[in-house]
Scaffold this motif. Structure first.
Motif, PDB file in Angstrom:
ATOM      1  N   LYS A  64       0.820  -1.212   0.000  1.00 57.26           N
ATOM      2  CA  LYS A  64       0.000   0.000   0.000  1.00 57.26           C
ATOM      3  C   LYS A  64       0.857   1.267   0.000  1.00 57.26           C
ATOM      4  N   GLU A  65       1.950   1.279   0.752  1.00 58.39           N
ATOM      5  CA  GLU A  65       2.792   2.472   0.905  1.00 58.39           C
ATOM      6  C   GLU A  65       3.997   2.500  -0.033  1.00 58.39           C
ATOM      7  N   ARG A  66       4.106   1.550  -0.915  1.00 58.56           N
ATOM      8  CA  ARG A  66       5.269   1.448  -1.799  1.00 58.56           C
ATOM      9  C   ARG A  66       5.478   2.713  -2.630  1.00 58.56           C
ATOM     10  N   THR A  67       4.417   3.283  -3.171  1.00 50.54           N
ATOM     11  CA  THR A  67       4.569   4.485  -4.002  1.00 50.54           C
ATOM     12  C   THR A  67       5.024   5.679  -3.166  1.00 50.54           C
ATOM     13  N   ASN A  68       4.532   5.784  -1.928  1.00 42.37           N
ATOM     14  CA  ASN A  68       4.973   6.878  -1.057  1.00 42.37           C
ATOM     15  C   ASN A  68       6.453   6.743  -0.708  1.00 42.37           C
ATOM     16  N   ILE A  69       6.906   5.526  -0.505  1.00 43.71           N
ATOM     17  CA  ILE A  69       8.312   5.284  -0.184  1.00 43.71           C
ATOM     18  C   ILE A  69       9.189   5.664  -1.371  1.00 43.71           C
ATOM     19  N   LYS A  70       8.761   5.280  -2.571  1.00 49.99           N
ATOM     20  CA  LYS A  70       9.533   5.622  -3.769  1.00 49.99           C
ATOM     21  C   LYS A  70       9.604   7.132  -3.979  1.00 49.99           C
ATOM     22  N   SER A  71       8.484   7.807  -3.801  1.00 49.82           N
ATOM     23  CA  SER A  71       8.487   9.259  -4.016  1.00 49.82           C
ATOM     24  C   SER A  71       9.366   9.959  -2.984  1.00 49.82           C
ATOM     25  N   GLU A  72       9.377   9.476  -1.742  1.00 47.13           N
ATOM     26  CA  GLU A  72      10.249  10.057  -0.717  1.00 47.13           C
ATOM     27  C   GLU A  72      11.715   9.810  -1.050  1.00 47.13           C
ATOM     28  N   LYS A  73      12.017   8.639  -1.591  1.00 40.75           N
ATOM     29  CA  LYS A  73      13.395   8.317  -1.974  1.00 40.75           C
ATOM     30  C   LYS A  73      13.878   9.275  -3.064  1.00 40.75           C
ATOM     31  N   TYR A  74      13.048   9.504  -4.083  1.00 42.58           N
ATOM     32  CA  TYR A  74      13.435  10.407  -5.165  1.00 42.58           C
ATOM     33  C   TYR A  74      13.549  11.854  -4.679  1.00 42.58           C
ATOM     34  N   ARG A  76      14.470  12.821  -1.680  1.00 42.97           N
ATOM     35  CA  ARG A  76      15.729  12.947  -0.937  1.00 42.97           C
ATOM     36  C   ARG A  76      16.931  12.959  -1.877  1.00 42.97           C
ATOM     37  N   ARG A  77      16.870  12.183  -2.947  1.00 43.87           N
ATOM     38  CA  ARG A  77      17.963  12.197  -3.922  1.00 43.87           C
ATOM     39  C   ARG A  77      18.088  13.557  -4.592  1.00 43.87           C
ATOM     40  N   LYS A  78      16.948  14.184  -4.900  1.00 49.92           N
ATOM     41  CA  LYS A  78      16.971  15.523  -5.487  1.00 49.92           C
ATOM     42  C   LYS A  78      17.581  16.518  -4.509  1.00 49.92           C
ATOM     43  N   MET A  79      17.225  16.396  -3.239  1.00 47.05           N
ATOM     44  CA  MET A  79      17.772  17.299  -2.223  1.00 47.05           C
ATOM     45  C   MET A  79      19.284  17.136  -2.116  1.00 47.05           C
ATOM     46  N   ILE A  80      19.758  15.907  -2.172  1.00 51.33           N
ATOM     47  CA  ILE A  80      21.201  15.657  -2.093  1.00 51.33           C
ATOM     48  C   ILE A  80      21.907  16.254  -3.306  1.00 51.33           C
ATOM     49  N   ARG A  81      21.322  16.080  -4.498  1.00 54.36           N
ATOM     50  CA  ARG A  81      21.923  16.649  -5.709  1.00 54.36           C
ATOM     51  C   ARG A  81      21.989  18.170  -5.636  1.00 54.36           C
ATOM     52  N   GLN A 103      11.866  23.895  -0.635  1.00 57.04           N
ATOM     53  CA  GLN A 103      10.544  23.386  -1.006  1.00 57.04           C
ATOM     54  C   GLN A 103      10.489  21.862  -0.908  1.00 57.04           C
ATOM     55  N   LEU A 104      11.554  21.198  -1.353  1.00 59.01           N
ATOM     56  CA  LEU A 104      11.605  19.740  -1.246  1.00 59.01           C
ATOM     57  C   LEU A 104      11.594  19.309   0.220  1.00 59.01           C
ATOM     58  N   GLY A 105      12.269  20.072   1.068  1.00 58.23           N
ATOM     59  CA  GLY A 105      12.245  19.783   2.505  1.00 58.23           C
ATOM     60  C   GLY A 105      10.847  19.891   3.081  1.00 58.23           C
ATOM     61  N   GLU A 106      10.098  20.873   2.615  1.00 57.60           N
ATOM     62  CA  GLU A 106       8.716  21.034   3.068  1.00 57.60           C
ATOM     63  C   GLU A 106       7.821  19.919   2.549  1.00 57.60           C
ATOM     64  N   ASP A 107       8.110  19.414   1.352  1.00 57.86           N
ATOM     65  CA  ASP A 107       7.296  18.365   0.748  1.00 57.86           C
ATOM     66  C   ASP A 107       7.545  16.991   1.372  1.00 57.86           C
ATOM     67  N   SER A 108       8.652  16.839   2.069  1.00 57.24           N
ATOM     68  CA  SER A 108       9.003  15.556   2.666  1.00 57.24           C
ATOM     69  C   SER A 108       8.052  15.211   3.800  1.00 57.24           C
ATOM     70  N   ILE A 109       7.920  13.910   4.069  1.00 60.47           N
ATOM     71  CA  ILE A 109       7.071  13.482   5.182  1.00 60.47           C
ATOM     72  C   ILE A 109       7.756  13.699   6.532  1.00 60.47           C
ATOM     73  N   VAL A 110       9.067  13.896   6.492  1.00 58.52           N
ATOM     74  CA  VAL A 110       9.850  14.147   7.698  1.00 58.52           C
ATOM     75  C   VAL A 110       9.811  15.651   7.974  1.00 58.52           C
ATOM     76  N   ASP A 111      10.028  16.054   9.215  1.00 61.14           N
ATOM     77  CA  ASP A 111      10.089  17.462   9.569  1.00 61.14           C
ATOM     78  C   ASP A 111      11.119  18.165   8.676  1.00 61.14           C
ATOM     79  N   LYS A 116      16.520  18.548   6.233  1.00 63.40           N
ATOM     80  CA  LYS A 116      17.530  19.424   5.623  1.00 63.40           C
ATOM     81  C   LYS A 116      18.853  19.338   6.374  1.00 63.40           C
ATOM     82  N   SER A 117      18.804  19.355   7.692  1.00 59.74           N
ATOM     83  CA  SER A 117      20.053  19.277   8.461  1.00 59.74           C
ATOM     84  C   SER A 117      20.700  17.899   8.325  1.00 59.74           C
ATOM     85  N   ASP A 118      19.900  16.841   8.274  1.00 64.32           N
ATOM     86  CA  ASP A 118      20.455  15.493   8.107  1.00 64.32           C
ATOM     87  C   ASP A 118      21.150  15.340   6.753  1.00 64.32           C
TER      88      ASP A 118
END
Length: 132
Positions: A64-74, A76-81, A103-111, A116-118
């Motif tokens: 059920k949550e597979r798509t949410n996990i994938k979108s969060e992974k992508y 975070r990769r964009k944020m790292i880039r 904006q990507l930090g705000e879109d994340s499910i994490v605070d 951003k600091s991590d």
């Protein structure tokens, strides 16, 4: 084991600890007269069925949550880039990149501040290891 069980079931309501503790100890004491062989012949299959049920629930939740996990992974990769541009002398880190990173930090499910600091710490650690 009764203490841990009572503590877990009363974690959000401390006043319920003693009643839960008394009931579980009394239940355990009563079951102890049943005999070890009979207890094991009932509990092992029961625990096995509960284990299978938990596996099914976890598998369904993952599906059920597979798509949410994938979108969060992508995300975070964009944020790292984006933030890697800031620490790379050969790339320019623009105001637009900073806005996109925020904006990507705000879109994340994490605070937002935590993610951003991590990511910044992760990149700094990675760069310091590469410079050794």
């Amino acid at each position: 084991m009764f203490y841990a069980l009572a503590k877990r079931f009363s974690s959000n309501k401390p006043k319920r600890f003693y009643p839960i503790m008394i009931v579980t100890v009394a239940l355990g004491y009563g079951l102890s007269f049943m005999g070890f062989k009979e207890l094991v012949s009932i509990m092992y299959p029961l625990l096995g069925y509960i284990g299978f049920l938990m596996l099914i629930i976890l598998a369904l939740a993952w599906i059920k949550e597979r798509t949410n996990i994938k979108s969060e992974k992508y995300l975070r990769r964009k944020m790292i880039r984006l933030i890697s541009k800031k620490y790379d002398d050969e790339q320019e880190y623009t105001k637009k990149d900073k806005e996109k990173f925020n904006q990507l930090g705000e879109d994340s499910i994490v605070d937002a501040q935590d993610i951003k600091s991590d990511i910044k710490e992760l990149l700094k650690d990675e760069l310091s290891e590469n410079n050794k």
